[in-house]
Design an enzyme around this catalytic site. Structure first.
Site, PDB file in Angstrom:
ATOM      1  N   VAL A  94       0.825  -1.204   0.000  1.00 31.77           N
ATOM      2  CA  VAL A  94       0.000   0.000   0.000  1.00 31.77           C
ATOM      3  C   VAL A  94       0.860   1.256   0.000  1.00 31.77           C
ATOM      4  O   VAL A  94       0.318   2.367  -0.028  1.00 31.77           O
ATOM      5  CB  VAL A  94      -0.969   0.011   1.205  1.00 31.77           C
ATOM      6  CG1 VAL A  94      -1.974  -1.127   1.090  1.00 31.77           C
ATOM      7  CG2 VAL A  94      -0.229  -0.068   2.534  1.00 31.77           C
ATOM      8  N   HIS A 110      -4.061  -4.181  -3.118  1.00 36.12           N
ATOM      9  CA  HIS A 110      -4.499  -4.014  -1.729  1.00 36.12           C
ATOM     10  C   HIS A 110      -4.742  -2.551  -1.371  1.00 36.12           C
ATOM     11  O   HIS A 110      -4.830  -2.200  -0.193  1.00 36.12           O
ATOM     12  CB  HIS A 110      -3.472  -4.621  -0.768  1.00 36.12           C
ATOM     13  CG  HIS A 110      -3.445  -6.122  -0.822  1.00 36.12           C
ATOM     14  ND1 HIS A 110      -2.424  -6.868  -0.294  1.00 36.12           N
ATOM     15  CD2 HIS A 110      -4.328  -7.016  -1.346  1.00 36.12           C
ATOM     16  CE1 HIS A 110      -2.668  -8.160  -0.501  1.00 36.12           C
ATOM     17  NE2 HIS A 110      -3.812  -8.265  -1.135  1.00 36.12           N
ATOM     18  N   CYS A 118     -14.464   7.467   0.465  1.00 32.50           N
ATOM     19  CA  CYS A 118     -15.626   7.953   1.208  1.00 32.50           C
ATOM     20  C   CYS A 118     -16.699   6.880   1.291  1.00 32.50           C
ATOM     21  O   CYS A 118     -17.122   6.329   0.270  1.00 32.50           O
ATOM     22  CB  CYS A 118     -16.183   9.205   0.524  1.00 32.50           C
ATOM     23  SG  CYS A 118     -17.648   9.889   1.341  1.00 32.50           S
ATOM     24  N   CYS A 121     -20.106   8.385  -0.558  1.00 36.79           N
ATOM     25  CA  CYS A 121     -20.264   8.510  -2.012  1.00 36.79           C
ATOM     26  C   CYS A 121     -19.328   7.602  -2.801  1.00 36.79           C
ATOM     27  O   CYS A 121     -19.391   7.566  -4.032  1.00 36.79           O
ATOM     28  CB  CYS A 121     -20.063   9.953  -2.448  1.00 36.79           C
ATOM     29  SG  CYS A 121     -18.336  10.545  -2.358  1.00 36.79           S
ATOM     30  N   GLY A 177       9.668 -10.624  -3.298  1.00 37.33           N
ATOM     31  CA  GLY A 177       9.519 -10.112  -1.938  1.00 37.33           C
ATOM     32  C   GLY A 177       8.196 -10.432  -1.280  1.00 37.33           C
ATOM     33  O   GLY A 177       7.679  -9.619  -0.512  1.00 37.33           O
ATOM     34  N   SER A 179       5.659 -13.309   0.925  1.00 35.01           N
ATOM     35  CA  SER A 179       5.714 -14.436   1.861  1.00 35.01           C
ATOM     36  C   SER A 179       5.063 -15.685   1.287  1.00 35.01           C
ATOM     37  O   SER A 179       5.315 -16.791   1.763  1.00 35.01           O
ATOM     38  CB  SER A 179       5.011 -14.062   3.166  1.00 35.01           C
ATOM     39  OG  SER A 179       3.623 -13.853   2.937  1.00 35.01           O
ATOM     40  N   ASN A 202      13.303 -13.687  -3.870  1.00 35.76           N
ATOM     41  CA  ASN A 202      12.890 -13.442  -2.490  1.00 35.76           C
ATOM     42  C   ASN A 202      14.092 -13.548  -1.565  1.00 35.76           C
ATOM     43  O   ASN A 202      15.067 -14.238  -1.877  1.00 35.76           O
ATOM     44  CB  ASN A 202      11.823 -14.463  -2.075  1.00 35.76           C
ATOM     45  CG  ASN A 202      10.862 -13.920  -1.037  1.00 35.76           C
ATOM     46  OD1 ASN A 202      10.546 -12.730  -1.032  1.00 35.76           O
ATOM     47  ND2 ASN A 202      10.380 -14.784  -0.169  1.00 35.76           N
ATOM     48  N   GLU A 204      14.308 -15.142   1.142  1.00 41.12           N
ATOM     49  CA  GLU A 204      14.394 -16.553   1.528  1.00 41.12           C
ATOM     50  C   GLU A 204      13.233 -17.287   0.876  1.00 41.12           C
ATOM     51  O   GLU A 204      12.304 -16.643   0.367  1.00 41.12           O
ATOM     52  CB  GLU A 204      14.339 -16.703   3.051  1.00 41.12           C
ATOM     53  CG  GLU A 204      13.120 -16.081   3.674  1.00 41.12           C
ATOM     54  CD  GLU A 204      13.216 -15.993   5.188  1.00 41.12           C
ATOM     55  OE1 GLU A 204      12.139 -15.891   5.811  1.00 41.12           O
ATOM     56  OE2 GLU A 204      14.315 -16.044   5.734  1.00 41.12           O
ATOM     57  N   ALA A 220      16.459  -7.988  -2.420  1.00 43.92           N
ATOM     58  CA  ALA A 220      15.780  -7.527  -3.637  1.00 43.92           C
ATOM     59  C   ALA A 220      16.617  -6.517  -4.402  1.00 43.92           C
ATOM     60  O   ALA A 220      16.587  -6.491  -5.634  1.00 43.92           O
ATOM     61  CB  ALA A 220      14.431  -6.924  -3.272  1.00 43.92           C
TER      62      ALA A 220
END
Length: 236
Positions: A94, A110, A118, A121, A177, A179, A202, A204, A220
């Site tokens: 995000v 996400h 809002c 609206c 990156g 999980s 990743n 790991e 990364a």
């Protein structure tokens, strides 16, 4: 031979090297907060001030002048700009670091922390500052309904039709990156693995690492620029 159509999925691990906390690490955000208290529609209905305070603190991190896109964000923006075929970057994050790096063919599945929605609206507005019960909606003017424009637990991620169409048509799926624990994103590799090449980048092995054709593990900021150089050397 035509260059592959690419879908790239990114998670919190790509922003960690910029200084943002991930959610699922031992010292991550969910280690200090109960999901039920701050990240569900029911929590917002029960205690909107608590939820707004939680996201106001997250939003303050984005305003920190030291927070910048890292080499991985920048490499993906370069790949997009130079890629001669279909390309879609899907992020679970995000934060706005992909945007700042210059990514355009981008889906925030996400939601986006620097925006608000809002409840009166349904308008989505830019909201880099704190939100409170008194914050009026720029579209309709009513107060009391501005919630963070993020997907909470129990809600449907955004733009799933667009993501699904891109996955169905892609030749290469890359997960960076993540999980491998949060659905539906964790299931993307299963959707494409029998018809597209798959690669995990990743720190790991993820929970679904065994599902990928190839997995490379490390920071990364090292893996992603190296991957982009490989792709552009071959196809760019």
């Amino acid at each position: 031979m035509a260059p592959p159509k690419i879908v790239i999925l990114t998670g919190a691990g790509i922003s960690r090297e910029s200084g943002l906390h991930t959610f699922r690490d031992a010292d991550g955000i969910w280690a200090r907060h109960r999901i039920e208290d701050v990240a569900t529609p029911e929590a917002f209905a029960r205690d909107p001030a608590l939820v707004q305070g939680f996201y106001n603190a997250r939003r303050a991190q984005l305003r920190d002048p030291s927070l910048r896109p890292n080499a991985a964000h920048e490499a993906l923006a370069e790949l997009e700009a130079r890629w001669p075929a279909d390309f879609l970057l899907v992020t679970q994050n995000v934060d706005d670091l992909h945007d700042r790096a210059g990514s355009k063919r981008l889906v925030h599945m996400h939601g986006e922390l620097a925006k608000a929605r809002c409840l009166h609206c349904a308008a989505v507005s830019h909201a880099p500052g704190d939100l409170t019960a008194e914050t009026p909606c720029p579209a309709c003017g009513r107060a009391g309904g501005m919630r963070p424009h993020v997907v909470w637990f129990g809600e449907m991620p955004l733009e799933m039709e667009r993501i699904g169409a891109a996955l169905e048509g892609c030749d290469l799926f890359v997960s960076i990156g993540t999980s491998g624990a949060v659905y539906p994103a964790a299931g993307f590799v299963r959707e494409v693995r029998h018809r597209a090449d798959t690669l995990e980048l990743n720190l790991e092995p993820s929970e679904g690492s065994h599902l990928f054709d190839e997995a490379r593990h490390g920071p990364a900021t090292q893996l992603v620029p190296a991957f982009v150089r490989e792709m552009l050397a071959k196809w760019g």
